[in-house]
Design an enzyme around this catalytic site. Structure first.
Site, PDB file in Angstrom:
ATOM      1  CG  ASP A  95      -1.808   1.151   1.348  1.00  0.00           C
ATOM      2  OD1 ASP A  95      -2.373   1.544   0.309  1.00  0.00           O
ATOM      3  OD2 ASP A  95      -1.943   1.698   2.450  1.00  0.00           O
ATOM      4  CB  THR A 125      -1.357   6.393   2.917  1.00  0.00           C
ATOM      5  OG1 THR A 125      -1.576   7.173   1.743  1.00  0.00           O
ATOM      6  CG2 THR A 125      -1.385   7.292   4.137  1.00  0.00           C
ATOM      7  CG  ASP A 157      -1.176   1.848   7.112  1.00  0.00           C
ATOM      8  OD1 ASP A 157      -1.747   1.843   5.995  1.00  0.00           O
ATOM      9  OD2 ASP A 157      -0.955   2.881   7.754  1.00  0.00           O
TER      10      ASP A 157
END
Length: 794
Positions: A480, A482, A681
């Site tokens: 991912d 961010t 996350d």
């Protein structure tokens, strides 16, 4: 209402199904049962007493049920509430699914159950070792004189015969062997008998048959010497007795158990070190006064003071004070971290040289330290897929060894030199004794236990052994953006108005008012920016967060939308060409831009920049050097994703992806035969993390992502993936070394014990030497596993 219970007595998936069916028969109950850990999560329409649940399970089988979730006052770890208030649990090192409240023998393999780290005090954990040591001392005390009496026959002019006749010395050996057989090592015969009646044949089956036959043969030879042919008799007319063989074999096996008990304590030393991190007390501030309280008395929302050199008592956030925190025990990174008001701190980390106050946010089993301990414990008790090979071999092993032993006796009795029956008997016993499947069974779980502990000390939390094994076989790493590639600490660079009816301050007020109800990291960045600008937040109604797109709501009579281009399309907001050009220019620099629309017109935007972690590029490069493809799936726009991908030299990327898009793309890669690891996350990453062959969560991310993942990187650094790969490779190499040693040992040892070298070199293996070799083989496997503790992951 929903409760979690600990189930005792389950040993296989069949047991899980039986327990589940029994519980679900109770009206108003729905249960989910797992073997590892042995738990039942029960949803009830109304409360059902524990006694009722136990009554139902007792009619199904020998199962027990206890409440879970109690926090032990001494160890501060989650444990079962039992009637005797004992928190110590015991498990089998070869069959970790076996968990008992008391020490004893594994019902499958017969090995001593060992304490599970974190469920009791050190004194309790030493009881098993102390008990074995006491029995070994007694066994050795009586075995040594038996050994010397027997060996005296090899001395020319045996001095003992001058004291009394050999047949009387045989009676002395018998009397001395009684404490060895019936006290110090009687447990071996109990386990052997249990293995036969349950048909869980194991090492104690072989030991029980070998030592038992030797001892019973000797008793018969004492009482009825006339029934034996002459070749069973010595030159003095007495029948050969094997009290010394039985006693020495049993004592050496007991020594092996003792050494294993001591070595087991070292395999889970990492967990014990984590347990030591938990503080016992904390300083609580009540009405501006300090008071010392026990950790168990801390509640969420309490204000605590942490003084220089003290351990942080629970998870929370700093309220006042700029400090330096040593987080090496959690993250594995030796450099202390600077913290300021608002930053998070974790239980067990150590404060530097300044005092600070903190707000308690997670207590008891909710803290990161407690979760780490529980995760490491669960992983240590789980089975790797490669263990199935060892289990399958062990299942056929004992019957084959018994067959070889019988064959050895027959061959020596027919073709052996005189006294052929004596040779046949001794060699058949040697085959039984040397063929220990224990080393084979320990090969995998010992390596897993040490490897998981090593990972925990390096900031790599592994949920189960299967993920540790699979990590070495992945082809693609999907990341991912961010919070994974970037620091996850976005900041507002600027706010732009593109409509003359709205000033920049108007745009900012609408943005922070709308974001005040959102938990998204980008929303929090705008709120911090608004606070710095002293912007007052206005109340929002009809707020809604649209996953992967943005947020909408109503301010007064204005319908507001804040998010990406997909959201603007969904709400029908018009984006002018000038506005689109400005936004594209920002996105091409790798920045995230959110449009703001009022009604059906986009009137401005906010530019947010999230710095790429310094470690990301180096970690990605290392993964690519190992032959892995590294792809980025992000919900951000095409231009931003392209800029980040170019900076990091990724193998590919996909932008503007919703959670279902990420999930679908991972399924596509798997359908092509790829082994995929996914690192993320956020909540939107959870479905993809669950679908991937290996889900890797950033420890700095959300609880949902961490729960969905098989591996958690405490520091939230992509270098953790590199370390996890290296750890996986080292553990698998160690397991294969253990299996090779265990199988190779038996492949050489059994023929050697059967006497294949005798026709060529005149060499035979004494059953006593076989017993020593058998014990040392298991200890060797454990010592080889312990080498993983010194593995460097940097």
């Amino acid at each position: 209402m929903k409760h979690t219970y600990i189930i005792g007595g389950m040993s296989c998936e069949g047991c899980c199904e039986k327990v589940k069916q029994a519980l679900n028969k109770i009206k108003g109950i729905s249960s989910v049962v797992s073997l590892i850990p042995p738990e039942a999560t029960i949803t009830m329409e109304k409360h059902v007493p524990l006694e009722k649940l136990q009554e139902v399970l007792s009619t199904t089988g020998n199962y027990t049920i206890k409440m879970a979730g109690h926090i032990d006052a001494e160890t501060h770890t989650q444990a079962a509430i039992s009637p005797d208030n004992s928190t110590l649990k015991y498990s089998c090192p070869m069959h970790p699914e076996i968990i008992k409240d008391k020490p004893g023998a594994c019902p499958i393999c017969g090995m001593d159950l060992v304490p599970i780290s974190g469920t009791g005090t050190k004194d309790e954990e030493d009881q098993t070792y102390d008990k074995l040591l006491r029995k070994f001392k007694i066994a050795a005390l009586f075995t040594v004189p038996i050994f010397f009496i027997s060996m005296s026959e090899m001395i020319h002019g045996n001095p003992l015969v001058n004291l009394m006749d050999l047949r009387y010395w045989n009676w002395v050996q018998f009397i001395l062997s009684i404490p060895v057989v019936f006290y110090a090592t009687w447990m071996f015969f109990e386990r052997a008998w249990r293995s036969v009646i349950t048909w869980n044949l194991n090492m104690f089956t072989l030991i029980g048959i070998g030592a038992g036959v030797s001892w019973l043969f000797s008793i018969i030879s004492l009482l009825f010497p006339g029934i034996f042919p002459d070749q069973f008799k010595t030159h003095s007319g007495t029948v050969y007795v094997y009290f010394e063989a039985a006693s020495v074999i049993l004592t050496l096996v007991l020594l092996g158990q003792l050494l294993e008990a001591r070595a087991h304590g070292k395999t889970n030393s990492a967990i014990k070190e984590l347990l030591k991190l938990a503080p016992n007390e904390a300083t609580k501030i009540v009405d501006e006064k300090e008071m010392t309280v026990a950790i168990d008395d801390i509640q969420k929302g309490d204000l605590l003071r942490v003084k220089p050199g003290e351990k942080v008592p629970v998870d929370g956030s700093i309220q006042s004070g700029n400090v330096t925190i040593d987080e090496s025990m959690i993250s594995g990174e030796p450099i202390p971290v600077d913290k300021k008001p608002g930053d998070k701190v974790s239980s067990g980390t150590i404060n530097g040289n300044k005092t600070f106050t903190m707000l308690a946010e997670k207590v008891g089993s909710e803290t990161l330290l407690s979760q780490i301990i529980e995760m490491v414990n669960s992983a240590s008790r789980s089975k790797a897929p490669i263990q199935k090979l060892a289990d399958k071999i062990s299942g056929y092993f004992v019957p084959i060894v018994v067959f070889i032993s019988i064959t050895t006796f027959i061959v020596w009795a027919i073709y052996g030199p005189e006294p052929s029956y004596v040779y046949a008997f001794v060699n058949a016993i040697a085959v039984l004794i040397i063929a220990c499947p224990c080393a084979l069974g320990l090969a995998t779980p010992m390596s897993v236990m040490v490897g998981v502990g090593k990972g925990a000390k390096s900031g790599i939390l592994i949920k189960n052994a299967e993920s540790l094994e699979k990590m070495n076989a992945i082809d693609i790493v999907v990341i991912d953006k961010t919070g994974t590639v970037t620091e996850g600490k976005p900041s507002v660079e600027k706010v732009v108005s593109t409509n003359p009816d709205f000033t920049k301050e108007d745009i900012l007020k609408k943005i922070i008012s709308l974001n005040s109800s959102s938990e998204h990291p980008l929303a929090q960045a705008t709120l911090r920016y608004g606070e710095e600008k002293n912007i007052k937040i206005e109340p929002i109604t009809h707020f809604e967060a649209i996953t992967g797109k943005g947020v909408i709501g109503v301010l007064g009579e204005e319908k507001l939308s804040l998010g990406n281009e997909k959201l603007m399309e969904q709400v029908g907001a018009e984006i002018t060409s000038g506005l689109s050009e400005q936004v594209n220019a920002e996105q091409k620099q790798g920045k995230t831009v959110s449009y703001l629309s009022v009604g059906n017109i986009a009137v401005g935007f906010v530019v947010i920049y999230d710095k790429i972690k310094e470690s990301s590029k180096g970690a990605i490069n290392k993964l690519q050097q190992e032959g892995l493809q590294v792809l980025m799936f992000t919900g951000d726009n095409e231009d931003t994703a392209k800029a980040v991908s170019k900076t990091l030299n990724l193998d590919g990327y996909k932008a503007q992806m919703l959670p279902e898009d990420k999930l679908r793309e991972i399924k596509r890669l798997q359908a092509e035969g790829k082994k995929v690891a996914m690192a993320g996350d956020g909540i939107n990453d959870a479905p993809a993390l669950s679908q991937a062959d290996i889900g890797i969560a950033m420890g700095t991310g959300t609880d949902v992502a961490i729960q969905s993942a098989a591996i958690t990187l405490v520091k939230g650094d992509l270098n953790g993936i590199v370390k996890a790969r290296l750890l996986s490779r080292k553990v698998m190499r160690n397991i294969k070394g253990n299996l090779f040693f265990a199988l190779g040992y038996n492949a050489l040892g059994i023929p050697f014990a059967a006497g294949v070298l005798y026709p060529f070199f005149g060499i035979l293996l004494s059953p006593m030497i076989a017993a020593l070799a058998m014990s040392l083989s298991s200890v060797s496997v454990i010592l080889n596993s312990l080498r993983l503790r010194g593995t460097k992951l940097d």
